[in-house]
Design a protein around this motif. Structure first.
Motif, PDB file in Angstrom:
ATOM      1  N   SER A  28      -7.339  -7.820  -6.495  1.00 20.24           N
ATOM      2  CA  SER A  28      -8.555  -8.422  -7.072  1.00 20.24           C
ATOM      3  C   SER A  28      -8.966  -9.604  -6.225  1.00 20.24           C
ATOM      4  O   SER A  28      -8.131 -10.249  -5.583  1.00 20.24           O
ATOM      5  CB  SER A  28      -8.301  -8.942  -8.491  1.00 20.24           C
ATOM      6  N   ALA A  41     -15.490 -11.192 -10.732  1.00 19.92           N
ATOM      7  CA  ALA A  41     -14.468 -10.374 -10.062  1.00 19.92           C
ATOM      8  C   ALA A  41     -15.203  -9.493  -9.044  1.00 19.92           C
ATOM      9  O   ALA A  41     -15.703  -8.432  -9.388  1.00 19.92           O
ATOM     10  CB  ALA A  41     -13.718  -9.537 -11.086  1.00 19.92           C
ATOM     11  N   HIS A  46     -11.474 -12.932  -7.053  1.00 22.59           N
ATOM     12  CA  HIS A  46     -12.397 -13.620  -7.969  1.00 22.59           C
ATOM     13  C   HIS A  46     -13.098 -14.732  -7.217  1.00 22.59           C
ATOM     14  O   HIS A  46     -12.477 -15.459  -6.446  1.00 22.59           O
ATOM     15  CB  HIS A  46     -11.619 -14.231  -9.152  1.00 22.59           C
ATOM     16  N   ASP A  95     -11.989  -5.817  -8.396  1.00 27.44           N
ATOM     17  CA  ASP A  95     -11.306  -5.922  -9.684  1.00 27.44           C
ATOM     18  C   ASP A  95     -10.177  -4.891  -9.807  1.00 27.44           C
ATOM     19  O   ASP A  95     -10.418  -3.742 -10.150  1.00 27.44           O
ATOM     20  CB  ASP A  95     -12.364  -5.714 -10.792  1.00 27.44           C
ATOM     21  N   ASP A  96      -8.973  -5.279  -9.478  1.00 26.77           N
ATOM     22  CA  ASP A  96      -7.783  -4.449  -9.657  1.00 26.77           C
ATOM     23  C   ASP A  96      -7.920  -3.087  -8.961  1.00 26.77           C
ATOM     24  O   ASP A  96      -7.756  -2.036  -9.576  1.00 26.77           O
ATOM     25  CB  ASP A  96      -7.516  -4.260 -11.163  1.00 26.77           C
TER      26      ASP A  96
END
Ligand code: ATP
Length: 367
Positions: free
Chosen positions: A13, A20, A15, A23-24
């Motif tokens: 991720s 984000a 930010h 994001d993952d």
């Protein structure tokens, strides 16, 4: 893992404040493959590329190249090289010295670095212009120099950020073919950021379609184009009509769906549950237009009544936009080949029925 240019992105991720940007995300890019990160502006593809290059640091997660975790390594030590959108050549240096510059910084002697620079200029077919200054080169030639400059460090992974976007249409197609040839010759991993679908389709062994920081679908060009996973990918790749509705019956070979915006649809699949909300697509070239017939439009399945709005001649096919005359009146687009179209031509303003076979639908993940 032959050349160990395999890139693994593990739950990564990034930010920026509350946003984000990535994001993952988890993804494996095979050694020696051509990967395109594809998506509209702001979807996070450049941020992901910059985390691989070391120009951004992940907020969470790990990135490995050839099995080594590289999160903390500075950009020049990862086995990656980046080719930027603006070629950023030094205006006062000849082509050969632009290409050799990073070797000069490492203290490599003049003869050796010039020899290596000429080798890599040969790969991009630019040896004959080695003594020119950047201002004396065309855009396409400057780009080849920028490529050579990235390749001289012998990277395992070449990162390209919108490398073709500054070129005109003709040069873009030429350089696109060149990038594909070069990647196959060098056998190293290419990761190429683009927002242009045909570019990704033409180049990539694996296309990664991104949407607001997440991967919407990753797969071969054929999978992404012919089997979009969801409405976002189908819509972004284009060429599909997307329909939604609720399953009312499931038979031995055919299921029936009542459309969210009206209409009765027959789907050539039985892998559905009665009552479920479903989304499906029909390719534009699988839809055919028939003369309007009110009885048929009401009773038979896969018949969308509408009015022809525009007819655009596109060379190998004719694109016809029909405005549905039921529900919310959305567009339905048909691609007819010349032959079929001119046999029974339609006119703008004419009432028609758009129809297709039950087996020509493709199911999408319901939203
Ligand atoms: P584009 O094609 O326009 O470059 P992209 O898909 O490459 O778009 P990113 O540049 O990765 O998208 O940006 C993803 C999101 O993160 C955007 O909303 C962008 O505004 C934001 N972003 C990127 N870099 C920063 C930064 N340094 N600080 C704050 N926000 C950023």
């Amino acid at each position: 893992m032959a050349g160990s240019g395999e890139v693994q992105i593990i739950n990564v991720s990034k930010h920026f404040g509350d946003l984000a940007a990535v994001d993952d995300v988890s993804l494996t890019i095979k050694d020696g493959s051509y990967c395109c990160l594809l998506g509209p502006s702001g979807c996070g593809k450049t941020t992901l590329l910059r985390m691989i290059s070391g120009h951004e640091t992940p907020t969470h997660g790990e990135i490995t190249i050839g099995g080594d975790i590289i999160n903390q390594k500075p950009p020049g030590t990862r086995g990656t090289a980046m080719m930027f959108q603006s070629y950023a050549l030094f205006p006062h240096l000849q082509v050969v010295d632009n290409v050799a510059f990073s070797l000069q910084m490492k203290g490599v002697g003049e003869d050796e670095r010039r020899e290596k620079a000429m080798d890599v200029l040969d790969k991009v077919q630019m040896t004959h212009l080695a003594k020119r200054l950047p201002a004396q080169l065309s855009g396409g030639q400057q780009q080849r120099v920028a490529l050579a400059r990235a390749l001289i460090t012998n990277p395992k992974v070449l990162l390209l950020d919108e490398p073709l976007s500054a070129l005109d249409e003709f040069l873009r197609l030429q350089m696109r073919a060149e990038l594909k040839r070069l990647q196959a010759d060098l056998g190293i991993t290419f990761i190429h950021v683009t927002h242009t679908q045909p570019e990704a389709l033409a180049l990539a062994d694996m296309i990664v379609v991104m949407d607001q920081g997440v991967i919407s679908q990753a797969g071969s060009a054929e999978q992404i184009f012919n089997k979009p996973k969801n409405a976002y990918v189908a819509d972004f790749m284009g060429g599909w009509n997307i329909l939604k509705g609720r399953v009312v019956s499931v038979g031995d070979t055919i299921s029936e769906v009542h459309g969210e915006n009206g209409g009765r649809f027959l789907l050539g699949t039985t892998d559905l549950l009665v009552g479920a909300r479903v989304a499906f697509t029909v390719r534009r070239d699988k839809v055919h237009l028939k003369p309007f017939d009110s009885a048929a439009s009401g009773n038979q399945g896969n018949m969308i009544p509408g009015v022809v709005q525009t007819i655009e001649y596109q060379g190998s096919f004719v694109k016809i936009t029909v405005i549905r005359s039921v529900g919310s009146g959305e567009e339905f687009v048909v691609q007819e080949t010349d032959h079929e179209f001119f046999r029974t031509p339609v006119r703008e303003g004419e009432k028609v029925l758009a129809s297709w076979a039950p087996e020509d639908i493709h199911m999408l993940e319901a939203a």
